[in-house]
Design an enzyme around this catalytic site. Structure first.
Site, PDB file in Angstrom:
ATOM      1  N   ASN A 143      89.968  79.117 106.996  1.00 30.85           N
ATOM      2  CA  ASN A 143      91.153  78.471 107.085  1.00 30.85           C
ATOM      3  C   ASN A 143      91.369  76.996 107.023  1.00 30.85           C
ATOM      4  O   ASN A 143      91.581  76.304 107.626  1.00 30.85           O
ATOM      5  CB  ASN A 143      91.979  78.818 108.717  1.00 30.85           C
ATOM      6  CG  ASN A 143      93.121  78.357 108.368  1.00 30.85           C
ATOM      7  OD1 ASN A 143      93.970  78.427 107.840  1.00 30.85           O
ATOM      8  ND2 ASN A 143      93.831  77.915 109.830  1.00 30.85           N
ATOM      9  N   ASN A 144      90.668  76.657 105.925  1.00 30.38           N
ATOM     10  CA  ASN A 144      90.529  75.191 105.424  1.00 30.38           C
ATOM     11  C   ASN A 144      89.840  75.020 104.211  1.00 30.38           C
ATOM     12  O   ASN A 144      89.677  76.020 103.305  1.00 30.38           O
ATOM     13  CB  ASN A 144      89.284  74.593 106.407  1.00 30.38           C
ATOM     14  CG  ASN A 144      89.336  73.117 106.630  1.00 30.38           C
ATOM     15  OD1 ASN A 144      90.364  72.494 106.105  1.00 30.38           O
ATOM     16  ND2 ASN A 144      88.346  72.448 107.164  1.00 30.38           N
ATOM     17  N   HIS A 166      89.878  76.254  98.192  1.00 34.05           N
ATOM     18  CA  HIS A 166      90.292  76.614  99.616  1.00 34.05           C
ATOM     19  C   HIS A 166      90.200  77.903 100.130  1.00 34.05           C
ATOM     20  O   HIS A 166      90.192  78.781  99.414  1.00 34.05           O
ATOM     21  CB  HIS A 166      92.035  76.567  99.685  1.00 34.05           C
ATOM     22  CG  HIS A 166      92.566  76.709 100.888  1.00 34.05           C
ATOM     23  ND1 HIS A 166      93.004  75.887 101.823  1.00 34.05           N
ATOM     24  CD2 HIS A 166      93.098  77.879 101.276  1.00 34.05           C
ATOM     25  CE1 HIS A 166      93.436  76.160 102.880  1.00 34.05           C
ATOM     26  NE2 HIS A 166      93.468  77.765 102.765  1.00 34.05           N
ATOM     27  N   CYS A 167      89.357  77.825 101.279  1.00 31.20           N
ATOM     28  CA  CYS A 167      88.745  79.371 101.713  1.00 31.20           C
ATOM     29  C   CYS A 167      89.504  79.794 102.860  1.00 31.20           C
ATOM     30  O   CYS A 167      89.537  79.102 103.836  1.00 31.20           O
ATOM     31  CB  CYS A 167      87.150  79.030 102.167  1.00 31.20           C
ATOM     32  SG  CYS A 167      86.704  80.562 102.849  1.00 31.20           S
ATOM     33  N   PRO A 168      90.336  81.027 102.522  1.00 39.01           N
ATOM     34  CA  PRO A 168      91.126  81.501 103.663  1.00 39.01           C
ATOM     35  C   PRO A 168      90.209  81.762 104.973  1.00 39.01           C
ATOM     36  O   PRO A 168      90.605  81.914 106.112  1.00 39.01           O
ATOM     37  CB  PRO A 168      91.681  82.631 103.106  1.00 39.01           C
ATOM     38  CG  PRO A 168      91.131  82.834 101.850  1.00 39.01           C
ATOM     39  CD  PRO A 168      90.328  81.806 101.430  1.00 39.01           C
TER      40      PRO A 168
END
Length: 265
Positions: free
Chosen positions: A124-125, A119-121
């Protein structure tokens, strides 16, 4: 073909992606304002340089938008499992739903994602089976734009001829040194960070191992034989046409294995 949008409700993620967009906006506005357009107007650089910069900037923004809004491979609540593939599915102990092996439950998004990498902040996905190619494009185009910016910052002081038509009353002229230093600092940070991330992503794709599997010390041998680099990228990008690997505004389609691509070269 219509592009489906996927949004994650996460205030922290919105803050992170806003910072990334702000860096893109800063360099897309100030670099042409300080370097590209003034030197082009005085005939110091050709029009092709200006066009290439805006193309790189546009592709970077398109990849950011697509990576942050594309469905990463979210599993439906009631998936239809083919009888021949039931042995390759398992029960998620967090959401109590059936999912294919190599899927992972994202606690941030609250659902399972097929072949989830992480999950890559900053987008945001989640990065999963259906948008991994877009995340790879984002890393690549961010490197290109950052390197382009650094080269222009360097040329502004050590290569380009002095400008003769400067308006000393303009804000950008008064604060040119500070603006260029901020641009250089952001360029170095983005290029260094994205280069490292791009390398680790490519290494994972070529070894057929996700970031989560690496952290869990899984081996790619559990999931099958090794693949050639052509077939590994073809599976991720969803097309055999290599030129389309670089185009963000399209849909990814799962493809079937081919003996030609699976053979090592």
């Amino acid at each position: 073909m219509k592009l489906r949008l996927h949004f994650v409700v996460d205030p922290m993620g919105w803050l992170c992606i806003s910072m990334v967009f702000g860096i893109w906006l800063y360099n897309t506005f100030f670099i042409p304002k300080l370097v590209l357009l003034p030197h082009y107007n005085e005939g110091h650089i050709p029009w092709a340089i200006v066009v290439c910069y805006y193309i790189a900037s546009g592709l970077c923004l398109a990849a950011l938008f697509r990576a942050s809004t594309a469905d990463p491979g979210r599993l439906p609540v009631d998936p239809k499992i083919p009888h021949s593939e039931r042995e390759h599915w398992e029960l998620c102990n967090k959401c109590n739903l059936m999912r294919p092996k190599r899927s992972h439950h994202c606690s941030r998004c609250g659902h399972c994602v097929r072949k989830m990498d992480h999950h890559c902040p900053w987008i945001n996905n989640c990065v999963g089976e259906d948008n991994h190619w877009l995340f790879l494009q984002l890393c690549f185009y961010t490197q290109v734009l950052s390197l382009f910016t650094l080269v222009l910052d360097f040329c502004q002081y050590y290569y380009f001829q002095p400008l003769t038509g400067l308006d000393q009353e303009k804000f950008t002229t008064h604060h040119e040194l500070a603006l260029m230093r901020v641009s250089t600092l952001m360029g170095l940070m983005m290029f260094g960070g994205m280069s490292s991330l791009f390398y680790t992503q490519m290494a994972g794709i070529l070894s057929d191992t996700t970031t989560i599997e690496k952290m869990a010390q899984f081996s790619n041998e559990v999931y099958g034989s090794k693949k050639s680099w052509q077939w590994a990228l073809t599976e991720v990008c969803g097309t055999r046409w290599k030129l389309l690997w670089l185009i963000p505004l399209r849909n990814r389609q799962p493809i079937q294995a081919s003996h030609h691509f699976r053979t090592h070269v």
